[in-house]
Scaffold this motif. Sequence first.
Motif, PDB file in Angstrom:
ATOM      1  N   TYR A 107     -42.754  -2.556  20.052  1.00 35.43           N
ATOM      2  CA  TYR A 107     -41.846  -3.644  20.427  1.00 35.43           C
ATOM      3  C   TYR A 107     -42.048  -4.870  19.544  1.00 35.43           C
ATOM      4  O   TYR A 107     -43.161  -5.097  19.076  1.00 35.43           O
ATOM      5  CB  TYR A 107     -42.107  -4.077  21.885  1.00 35.43           C
ATOM      6  CG  TYR A 107     -42.041  -2.953  22.892  1.00 35.43           C
ATOM      7  CD1 TYR A 107     -40.823  -2.438  23.300  1.00 35.43           C
ATOM      8  CD2 TYR A 107     -43.207  -2.424  23.444  1.00 35.43           C
ATOM      9  CE1 TYR A 107     -40.764  -1.418  24.226  1.00 35.43           C
ATOM     10  CE2 TYR A 107     -43.164  -1.401  24.375  1.00 35.43           C
ATOM     11  CZ  TYR A 107     -41.928  -0.904  24.764  1.00 35.43           C
ATOM     12  OH  TYR A 107     -41.873   0.102  25.684  1.00 35.43           O
ATOM     13  N   PRO A 108     -40.979  -5.690  19.374  1.00 38.31           N
ATOM     14  CA  PRO A 108     -41.184  -6.992  18.723  1.00 38.31           C
ATOM     15  C   PRO A 108     -42.045  -7.870  19.638  1.00 38.31           C
ATOM     16  O   PRO A 108     -41.713  -7.996  20.823  1.00 38.31           O
ATOM     17  CB  PRO A 108     -39.765  -7.569  18.602  1.00 38.31           C
ATOM     18  CG  PRO A 108     -38.833  -6.469  18.976  1.00 38.31           C
ATOM     19  CD  PRO A 108     -39.601  -5.452  19.756  1.00 38.31           C
ATOM     20  N   PRO A 109     -43.130  -8.472  19.128  1.00 32.79           N
ATOM     21  CA  PRO A 109     -44.094  -9.156  19.998  1.00 32.79           C
ATOM     22  C   PRO A 109     -43.502 -10.285  20.852  1.00 32.79           C
ATOM     23  O   PRO A 109     -43.763 -10.351  22.053  1.00 32.79           O
ATOM     24  CB  PRO A 109     -45.118  -9.722  19.015  1.00 32.79           C
ATOM     25  CG  PRO A 109     -45.004  -8.866  17.810  1.00 32.79           C
ATOM     26  CD  PRO A 109     -43.585  -8.420  17.741  1.00 32.79           C
ATOM     27  N   ARG A 110     -42.676 -11.163  20.238  1.00 27.10           N
ATOM     28  CA  ARG A 110     -42.187 -12.305  21.023  1.00 27.10           C
ATOM     29  C   ARG A 110     -41.246 -11.825  22.137  1.00 27.10           C
ATOM     30  O   ARG A 110     -41.316 -12.284  23.275  1.00 27.10           O
ATOM     31  CB  ARG A 110     -41.474 -13.309  20.119  1.00 27.10           C
ATOM     32  CG  ARG A 110     -41.060 -14.575  20.882  1.00 27.10           C
ATOM     33  CD  ARG A 110     -40.371 -15.588  19.990  1.00 27.10           C
ATOM     34  NE  ARG A 110     -39.614 -16.540  20.792  1.00 27.10           N
ATOM     35  CZ  ARG A 110     -40.107 -17.687  21.270  1.00 27.10           C
ATOM     36  NH1 ARG A 110     -41.342 -18.037  21.003  1.00 27.10           N
ATOM     37  NH2 ARG A 110     -39.348 -18.484  21.998  1.00 27.10           N
ATOM     38  N   TRP A 111     -40.401 -10.863  21.796  1.00 31.00           N
ATOM     39  CA  TRP A 111     -39.477 -10.315  22.795  1.00 31.00           C
ATOM     40  C   TRP A 111     -40.254  -9.720  23.967  1.00 31.00           C
ATOM     41  O   TRP A 111     -39.945  -9.947  25.134  1.00 31.00           O
ATOM     42  CB  TRP A 111     -38.605  -9.250  22.129  1.00 31.00           C
ATOM     43  CG  TRP A 111     -37.674  -8.567  23.079  1.00 31.00           C
ATOM     44  CD1 TRP A 111     -36.476  -9.050  23.510  1.00 31.00           C
ATOM     45  CD2 TRP A 111     -37.864  -7.313  23.726  1.00 31.00           C
ATOM     46  NE1 TRP A 111     -35.908  -8.172  24.388  1.00 31.00           N
ATOM     47  CE2 TRP A 111     -36.735  -7.091  24.541  1.00 31.00           C
ATOM     48  CE3 TRP A 111     -38.873  -6.350  23.706  1.00 31.00           C
ATOM     49  CZ2 TRP A 111     -36.597  -5.946  25.313  1.00 31.00           C
ATOM     50  CZ3 TRP A 111     -38.741  -5.216  24.479  1.00 31.00           C
ATOM     51  CH2 TRP A 111     -37.612  -5.011  25.273  1.00 31.00           C
ATOM     52  N   LEU A 112     -41.333  -8.975  23.609  1.00 31.85           N
ATOM     53  CA  LEU A 112     -42.136  -8.322  24.642  1.00 31.85           C
ATOM     54  C   LEU A 112     -42.777  -9.372  25.545  1.00 31.85           C
ATOM     55  O   LEU A 112     -42.806  -9.221  26.777  1.00 31.85           O
ATOM     56  CB  LEU A 112     -43.200  -7.443  23.985  1.00 31.85           C
ATOM     57  CG  LEU A 112     -44.032  -6.584  24.935  1.00 31.85           C
ATOM     58  CD1 LEU A 112     -43.147  -5.631  25.707  1.00 31.85           C
ATOM     59  CD2 LEU A 112     -45.092  -5.801  24.166  1.00 31.85           C
ATOM     60  N   ALA A 113     -43.239 -10.481  24.917  1.00 32.49           N
ATOM     61  CA  ALA A 113     -43.877 -11.547  25.697  1.00 32.49           C
ATOM     62  C   ALA A 113     -42.872 -12.148  26.676  1.00 32.49           C
ATOM     63  O   ALA A 113     -43.183 -12.371  27.857  1.00 32.49           O
ATOM     64  CB  ALA A 113     -44.425 -12.616  24.758  1.00 32.49           C
TER      65      ALA A 113
END
Lengths: 84, 576
Positions: free
Chosen positions: B40-46
């Motif tokens: 997953y893209p990290p910021r999106w996942l966060a």
Amino acid sequence: MQPHNQSIPLMYVGQGVRTRLVCISGSQRTAYRLAELGFVPGIEVSVVADSGSALMVAVGDARLALGYPLAQALLVTVLEKGAS
Amino acid sequence: MTTLEMSFHQALFRYPPPIETELNRLAELFAQTPALADAYPPRWLAIQALEGDETLISDIRTLGGPAVAAALEESLNRLRAIYGDDLDVVLVDQRYRFVHTIATQAVRRPATPPVTLSDRIDRVVTNRWLGIPIFLVVMWVVFKLTTDVAAPFVDWLDSVLSGPVSRWIGALLGLFGANGGWVESLVIDGVAAGVGGVLAFVPVLLTLYFALALLEDSGYMARAAFVMDRLMRALGLHGKSFLPMIVGFGCSVPAIYATRTLDNRRDRILTGLLVPFMSCSARLPVYVLIAMIFFPAHAGQVIFGLYLTGIVVAVGVGALLQRTLFHRQPQAPFVLELPPYRMPTLRNVWQQMWERTSSFIRKAGTIILATSIVVWLLLAIPIGEGEFADTPVDQSAFAAVANAATPVFTPLGFGRWETSGALVTGLIAKEVVVGTLAQVYGGAAGDEGAPGDEAATLVDDLTGIAGGFATAVGDAVRALPGIVGINLVEAEEEPAAEGLATAIRTGFMASSGGHGALAALAFLVFVLLYTPCVAALAANRHEFGTPWMLVSLFGQFAIAWLAAFIVFRGGLMVWG
């Protein structure tokens, strides 16, 4: 935001009157649902039709059917004719 | 363009500082965890994790390990201290405010929003007093279309299938030396009569699906849901439940699955239980067949009345269930988006018509074919006198089996083994009722007009078929003005399938003590209301569980029996 005492529920403004959404009363859940449908404070809303148990509401370019309880939760101020 | 989007994303759109801090912390942590960063893209996942997406949170726990899970928990705790339980609301609200700000800056609108054509139509169509009458008129036109306009084509197709096509099959079997035996009987009396009897109603379904596609594509269907909201409240439901109900006029199975769009389980189950009362298209062939025989001049009115009866019974059952089984559970609020009115495109309409009709034809090729063969077998096996494939129908195994069920229907005026057998096979699929009636009564009536007697050539057959089609088109066009009440077509006697009609009429007369029409009406009401077909029951069980499926199975049988009893006995008291 406008003071609350000037605002009335969308249910009672009548058909075709232009109004501005002030705030959403009721639970945060309701507010969240309505925000997802485009009901953010500051947006212009008006009633297109009334079925006797639900309102057809114009929000921007969208037309949404809302049951009376939800229409009761939307607090609006009536805009003067010709004002934006 | 891409740089612009990037800069929007990175520079302009920020959540409030406490959320930003936690987002950055988590995104950095996720980026350093290869198992997560690859997926997953990290910021999106966060962002998703803070909004409480359960699937993704469990992914983070399993893929990221205990350290990451603990970090996420800490971040959530710190934010909950500030925002309470409404963290997800704050995040969503922030996004919509951002979108709104950009939109107001970028989109130029006239000071007074113009009243669109859609709005002007809606002021009339969804008017508080006109809305429901307009809806009823629309439905009336739909049913007149499916009966009066489609009927000439049904007659034509029926005569083609039972005439030339059966003759051709017979001739083909003759080439293989299989004529005259039980094989010919199986193919002609079993398959051709059963499947053909059902296939003849394809024009009715094409018209129904055409009308439904027009209503859906134009945007009227959503308005109907809005208009019907007030009536739906009587059922303890709201307008959104009306859409599965409308789908139910096509077929109960997709309608039961369509209840998934509703917001809570109470609404889903209640809607799912009421959907089968909406008369599905499989029941329409039965109405058309019986109504044309007993009420040739008023078939449209009778069929429309049946559809209305279904709705009225649904209202009653809904009100009852709402006050008993469901009386403690509140319903979800009614929200429905209404698309603007559009001109339906030919391509879309045709696609929907074809998709639905072809699934009906596929059903004719599988489930209806199988039932036709089983019914033929039961008809072929002698219980009393006679031998295999040459059994008098009333001596067959089918008659014996159906006879066991017959006493149940005797008080309703149709206690004959032919009809009760048809009703039992109708549990497989409602349109099979027609196929079975054609098979059982066809055997008795087929003797006079047995195929193969006339030495018709292929050319004769083909000209006959083409000529019949031209007549059907003419009849259909002349029936069009009849939709609005002007009746140009004289009520003429049905020339086609007269043998079958006579046999059915005689059957109903005998079972009801001379009140054939009344018994036929009771029979139609029973077909409308009784236990849904196995496919609908399976869908019901899949969605709501076995107990609710049983409620549907036994409940509807009881309701149908009572309603048919009231129609027949009540009618006897009034006119008898």
